[in-house]
Design a protein around this motif. Structure first.
Motif, PDB file in Angstrom:
ATOM      1  N   SER A  10     -52.353  -4.593   1.892  1.00  0.00           N
ATOM      2  CA  SER A  10     -51.694  -3.888   1.011  1.00  0.00           C
ATOM      3  C   SER A  10     -50.969  -4.790  -0.544  1.00  0.00           C
ATOM      4  O   SER A  10     -51.157  -5.493  -0.317  1.00  0.00           O
ATOM      5  N   PRO A  11     -51.939  -3.800  -1.186  1.00  0.00           N
ATOM      6  CA  PRO A  11     -50.745  -4.453  -3.012  1.00  0.00           C
ATOM      7  C   PRO A  11     -49.835  -3.743  -2.966  1.00  0.00           C
ATOM      8  O   PRO A  11     -49.060  -4.803  -3.845  1.00  0.00           O
ATOM      9  N   THR A  12     -48.458  -3.712  -2.193  1.00  0.00           N
ATOM     10  CA  THR A  12     -46.914  -3.471  -2.555  1.00  0.00           C
ATOM     11  C   THR A  12     -46.895  -4.953  -2.495  1.00  0.00           C
ATOM     12  O   THR A  12     -46.552  -5.709  -2.151  1.00  0.00           O
ATOM     13  N   SER A  13     -46.144  -5.125  -3.919  1.00  0.00           N
ATOM     14  CA  SER A  13     -45.755  -6.053  -4.168  1.00  0.00           C
ATOM     15  C   SER A  13     -43.761  -6.514  -3.876  1.00  0.00           C
ATOM     16  O   SER A  13     -43.584  -5.269  -3.751  1.00  0.00           O
ATOM     17  N   VAL A  14     -43.903  -7.728  -4.506  1.00  0.00           N
ATOM     18  CA  VAL A  14     -41.267  -7.681  -4.131  1.00  0.00           C
ATOM     19  C   VAL A  14     -41.343  -6.634  -5.052  1.00  0.00           C
ATOM     20  O   VAL A  14     -40.082  -6.279  -5.436  1.00  0.00           O
ATOM     21  N   TYR A  15     -41.896  -7.336  -6.390  1.00  0.00           N
ATOM     22  CA  TYR A  15     -41.467  -6.466  -7.010  1.00  0.00           C
ATOM     23  C   TYR A  15     -40.862  -4.599  -7.454  1.00  0.00           C
ATOM     24  O   TYR A  15     -39.911  -3.718  -7.132  1.00  0.00           O
ATOM     25  N   ASP A  16     -42.461  -4.328  -5.999  1.00  0.00           N
ATOM     26  CA  ASP A  16     -42.700  -2.718  -6.005  1.00  0.00           C
ATOM     27  C   ASP A  16     -41.141  -2.314  -4.698  1.00  0.00           C
ATOM     28  O   ASP A  16     -40.842  -1.485  -5.038  1.00  0.00           O
ATOM     29  N   LEU A  17     -41.075  -3.264  -4.430  1.00  0.00           N
ATOM     30  CA  LEU A  17     -40.547  -2.820  -3.381  1.00  0.00           C
ATOM     31  C   LEU A  17     -38.623  -2.596  -3.938  1.00  0.00           C
ATOM     32  O   LEU A  17     -38.408  -2.250  -3.491  1.00  0.00           O
ATOM     33  N   CYS A  18     -38.026  -3.756  -4.587  1.00  0.00           N
ATOM     34  CA  CYS A  18     -37.030  -4.231  -4.842  1.00  0.00           C
ATOM     35  C   CYS A  18     -36.952  -3.262  -5.628  1.00  0.00           C
ATOM     36  O   CYS A  18     -35.638  -2.569  -5.606  1.00  0.00           O
ATOM     37  N   ALA A  19     -37.587  -2.689  -6.785  1.00  0.00           N
ATOM     38  CA  ALA A  19     -37.815  -2.003  -8.426  1.00  0.00           C
ATOM     39  C   ALA A  19     -37.377  -0.221  -7.364  1.00  0.00           C
ATOM     40  O   ALA A  19     -36.410   0.356  -7.729  1.00  0.00           O
ATOM     41  N   ALA A  20     -38.537  -0.337  -6.018  1.00  0.00           N
ATOM     42  CA  ALA A  20     -38.397   1.342  -5.586  1.00  0.00           C
ATOM     43  C   ALA A  20     -36.551   1.505  -5.242  1.00  0.00           C
ATOM     44  O   ALA A  20     -36.148   2.577  -4.926  1.00  0.00           O
ATOM     45  N   SER A  21     -36.015   0.445  -4.012  1.00  0.00           N
ATOM     46  CA  SER A  21     -34.710   0.184  -3.715  1.00  0.00           C
ATOM     47  C   SER A  21     -33.682   0.444  -4.553  1.00  0.00           C
ATOM     48  O   SER A  21     -32.588   1.076  -3.840  1.00  0.00           O
ATOM     49  N   SER A  22     -34.122   0.126  -5.600  1.00  0.00           N
ATOM     50  CA  SER A  22     -32.612  -0.433  -6.528  1.00  0.00           C
ATOM     51  C   SER A  22     -32.493   0.365  -7.715  1.00  0.00           C
ATOM     52  O   SER A  22     -31.577   0.681  -8.522  1.00  0.00           O
ATOM     53  N   SER A  23     -33.327   1.273  -8.031  1.00  0.00           N
ATOM     54  CA  SER A  23     -33.815   2.675  -9.522  1.00  0.00           C
ATOM     55  C   SER A  23     -33.760   3.993  -8.952  1.00  0.00           C
ATOM     56  O   SER A  23     -35.008   3.725  -8.540  1.00  0.00           O
ATOM     57  N   LYS A  24     -33.239   4.358 -10.246  1.00  0.00           N
ATOM     58  CA  LYS A  24     -33.961   6.142 -10.014  1.00  0.00           C
ATOM     59  C   LYS A  24     -34.583   6.593 -10.228  1.00  0.00           C
ATOM     60  O   LYS A  24     -35.133   7.956 -10.813  1.00  0.00           O
ATOM     61  N   TYR A  25     -35.273   5.656 -11.425  1.00  0.00           N
ATOM     62  CA  TYR A  25     -36.168   5.924 -12.419  1.00  0.00           C
ATOM     63  C   TYR A  25     -37.542   5.424 -12.084  1.00  0.00           C
ATOM     64  O   TYR A  25     -37.351   4.645 -11.209  1.00  0.00           O
ATOM     65  N   PRO A  26     -38.583   5.600 -12.459  1.00  0.00           N
ATOM     66  CA  PRO A  26     -40.195   5.643 -12.159  1.00  0.00           C
ATOM     67  C   PRO A  26     -40.668   3.635 -12.728  1.00  0.00           C
ATOM     68  O   PRO A  26     -39.583   3.530 -12.878  1.00  0.00           O
ATOM     69  N   VAL A  27     -40.775   2.854 -10.889  1.00  0.00           N
ATOM     70  CA  VAL A  27     -40.683   1.848 -11.373  1.00  0.00           C
ATOM     71  C   VAL A  27     -41.960   1.505 -12.397  1.00  0.00           C
ATOM     72  O   VAL A  27     -41.628   0.353 -13.192  1.00  0.00           O
ATOM     73  N   PHE A  28     -41.930   2.551 -12.827  1.00  0.00           N
ATOM     74  CA  PHE A  28     -43.510   1.795 -13.996  1.00  0.00           C
ATOM     75  C   PHE A  28     -43.226   1.959 -15.370  1.00  0.00           C
ATOM     76  O   PHE A  28     -43.757   1.905 -16.226  1.00  0.00           O
TER      77      PHE A  28
END
Length: 238
Positions: free
Chosen positions: A92-110
């Protein structure tokens, strides 16, 4: 700071869980004060994880869970949750950044902007900034828990629930984990409910302990529970 004569409290009353013909929990009741760590202990199959899942609304249950704010008025109960280490696909390529950004932001993480700065700030509370670009599947047990604590406490919940957070962590890592939880309950004034088998650490850090065997057999301070006849009957010792 709030008035010391008032404190927030989560009151659990008559909590019962039945799945099919199996009564997993029966008439469980206890209260959780803000600024305190309450640990749940018991033998395997005692209903510890079921209790956590019921509190989070993940299994059908009877009974009530009520939260009272510092001013004495009822309010919604916000939860943070740190699960046991879960198996992850090693590819899996999912990173710590991906997890934290998805859980803390209502905007697309990219999207460019302040998302990365917010994630770094989240992780900094647990000394985990250097993990931001690591893949989740590459994290050690201690690193996983620091990341999950960052996610679970952003924003700060009234009740932080931890399901055996020490799994896969060495002794030094466990000491750091309990120190950080101790700091959280005091500085953030949150209630902490933890399932744990590390009785030596609970003697040092827990304010209260619930001895569970489908219902609560004993509740009290660590000394009261560990010296009780019910504890000795379940776990042995004198």
């Amino acid at each position: 700071m709030h008035n010391d004569s008032c404190f927030c409290i989560t009151a659990v009353e008559g909590l019962s869980v039945t799945l099919g013909r199996n009564e997993l929990l029966k008439d469980v009741g206890f209260s959780l004060n803000c600024g305190q760590l309450t640990a749940v202990i018991g033998r395997n199959g005692a209903g510890k994880t079921t209790l956590l899942r019921a509190l989070m609304g993940q299994v059908p249950h009877r009974g009530t869970v009520k939260f009272t704010k510092h001013d004495g008025t009822p309010g919604p109960l916000s939860l943070g949750y740190v699960p046991q280490r879960v198996p992850l696909d090693p590819n899996s390529p999912t990173s710590v950044y991906d997890l934290c950004a998805a859980s803390s932001s209502k905007y697309p993480v990219f999207l460019p902007g302040g998302v990365r700065r917010r994630v770094l700030y989240m992780l900094s509370a647990f000394g985990a900034e250097e993990l931001i670009d690591r893949r989740l599947c590459e994290l050690s047990g201690g690193e996983w828990q620091r990341v999950m604590l960052s996610v679970a406490t952003t924003p700060t919940p009234e009740l932080l629930i931890l399901d055996e957070p020490q799994a896969g962590i060495d002794l030094a890592g466990m000491e750091l984990l309990y120190e950080k939880i101790d700091e959280l309950k005091k500085t953030q004034d949150m209630s902490v409910l933890m399932v744990s088998h590390d009785f030596s650490f609970l003697r040092k850090y827990a304010d209260n302990i619930l001895l569970l065997s489908h219902t609560i057999l004993v509740r009290g301070t660590p000394d009261e529970v560990f010296e009780s006849a019910e504890y000795k009957k379940l776990f042995g010792g004198t």
